[in-house]
Design a protein around this motif. Structure first.
Motif, mmCIF file in Angstrom:
data_model
loop_
_atom_site.group_PDB
_atom_site.id
_atom_site.type_symbol
_atom_site.label_atom_id
_atom_site.label_comp_id
_atom_site.label_asym_id
_atom_site.label_seq_id
_atom_site.Cartn_x
_atom_site.Cartn_y
_atom_site.Cartn_z
ATOM 1 N N TYR A 105 15.941 2.972 -8.070
ATOM 2 C CA TYR A 105 15.100 3.598 -9.074
ATOM 3 C C TYR A 105 14.000 4.369 -8.365
ATOM 4 O O TYR A 105 13.627 4.037 -7.252
ATOM 5 C CB TYR A 105 14.470 2.544 -9.984
ATOM 6 C CG TYR A 105 15.386 2.010 -11.045
ATOM 7 C CD1 TYR A 105 16.512 1.266 -10.703
ATOM 8 C CD2 TYR A 105 15.132 2.250 -12.385
ATOM 9 C CE1 TYR A 105 17.357 0.773 -11.677
ATOM 10 C CE2 TYR A 105 15.968 1.753 -13.371
ATOM 11 C CZ TYR A 105 17.078 1.023 -13.003
ATOM 12 O OH TYR A 105 17.913 0.540 -13.962
ATOM 13 N N LEU A 125 8.557 6.393 -4.339
ATOM 14 C CA LEU A 125 9.144 5.210 -3.701
ATOM 15 C C LEU A 125 10.478 4.850 -4.348
ATOM 16 O O LEU A 125 10.507 4.429 -5.512
ATOM 17 C CB LEU A 125 8.166 4.035 -3.857
ATOM 18 C CG LEU A 125 8.617 2.652 -3.430
ATOM 19 C CD1 LEU A 125 8.830 2.597 -1.932
ATOM 20 C CD2 LEU A 125 7.576 1.622 -3.856
ATOM 21 N N LEU A 171 13.182 2.407 -5.203
ATOM 22 C CA LEU A 171 13.125 0.954 -5.279
ATOM 23 C C LEU A 171 14.481 0.426 -5.705
ATOM 24 O O LEU A 171 15.005 0.810 -6.742
ATOM 25 C CB LEU A 171 12.041 0.541 -6.269
ATOM 26 C CG LEU A 171 11.632 -0.924 -6.260
ATOM 27 C CD1 LEU A 171 11.077 -1.298 -4.901
ATOM 28 C CD2 LEU A 171 10.605 -1.172 -7.343
ATOM 29 N N ARG A 172 15.012 -0.470 -4.857
ATOM 30 C CA ARG A 172 16.349 -0.975 -5.126
ATOM 31 C C ARG A 172 16.277 -2.242 -5.952
ATOM 32 O O ARG A 172 15.398 -3.074 -5.736
ATOM 33 C CB ARG A 172 17.061 -1.234 -3.802
ATOM 34 C CG ARG A 172 18.513 -1.634 -3.920
ATOM 35 C CD ARG A 172 19.197 -1.360 -2.608
ATOM 36 N NE ARG A 172 19.077 0.059 -2.256
ATOM 37 C CZ ARG A 172 19.464 0.567 -1.093
ATOM 38 N NH1 ARG A 172 19.960 -0.226 -0.175
ATOM 39 N NH2 ARG A 172 19.345 1.847 -0.843
#
Lengths: 116, 115
Positions: free
Chosen positions: A32, A89, A91-92
């Motif tokens: 994301y 950023l 973000l997983r």
């Protein structure tokens, strides 16, 4: 890990719309895009997050094209108080179980200066 | 106010010394993260703990260590300090592992100056 590229700095006049673009060519399927704002000598603050298309909240809008290789944070009618550093950023999503390891890479961000 | 507290606010020490930075996460948050921010390096992720266990490591030097205690507060220990360790150290917390929907809330930071 998805590496991001943002402009180092941007200037804008008060009342204008500001668009900050972040490039993330190797973004993973389950990443994301998250944006944070940081004022001088303060910790970063979450602004907005999205996966694809458009997300809007009371602070900003986030546009993510279909290929997801970039994203654009849009700040409508900026004021002097929007002067800050903005970080993009990827973000997983965390693993459901087991020990996972992932990096939280903020990078150097984009320094936005709003001019009266 | 994010709900994350960090102490001390400022710390001045000499090279070769050892310091401990403390962080209390928001009530109910299980994850704690440590970041270092210096002028030329931006915001660098150091380490993350989740419910007392180390979960992820970033660019943390061997001279640095951290732990999260049963009450979920965390401490970052910096030893054999060098001039280049001077920076702002931020702690952040989130309810769960850093993931979509589990945003990080950052504390006000500890400014470390090594002379």
């Amino acid at each position: 890990l998805a590496k991001t590229t943002q402009p180092i700095s941007m200037d804008s006049y008060e009342g204008q719309e500001v668009n900050i673009t972040c490039s993330h060519n190797n973004i993973a399927t389950n990443d994301y895009i998250t944006w944070y704002q940081q004022f001088p000598s303060q910790g970063p603050r979450f602004i907005i997050q999205g996966y694809k298309t458009k997300v809007t909240n009371e602070v900003a809008s986030l546009f993510i094209p279909a290929d997801r290789k970039s994203s654009t944070l849009s700040l409508p009618r900026v004021s002097l108080s929007d002067t800050a550093v903005y970080y993009c950023l990827p973000l997983r999503a965390a693993p459901i179980s087991g020990a996972g390891s992932y990096q939280l890479t903020f990078g150097k961000g984009t320094k936005l200066s709003v001019i009266p | 106010d994010s709900g994350v507290t960090q102490t001390p606010k400022h710390l001045i020490t000499a090279t070769g010394q050892r310091v401990t930075l403390r962080c209390s996460p928001r009530s109910g948050d299980l994850s704690v993260y440590w970041y270092q921010q210096s002028l030329d390096q931006g915001l660098q992720f150091l380490i993350q703990y989740y419910n007392g266990e180390e979960r992820a490591k970033g660019n943390i030097l061997e001279r640095f260590s951290a732990q999260q205690f049963p009450d979920l507060h965390s401490e970052l220990n910096l030893s054999s300090l060098e001039l280049g360790d001077s920076a702002l150290y931020f702690c952040a917390s989130s309810k769960d592992l850093a993931s979509p929907g589990n945003e990080q809330f950052f504390g006000p930071g500890t400014r470390l100056t090594v002379l």
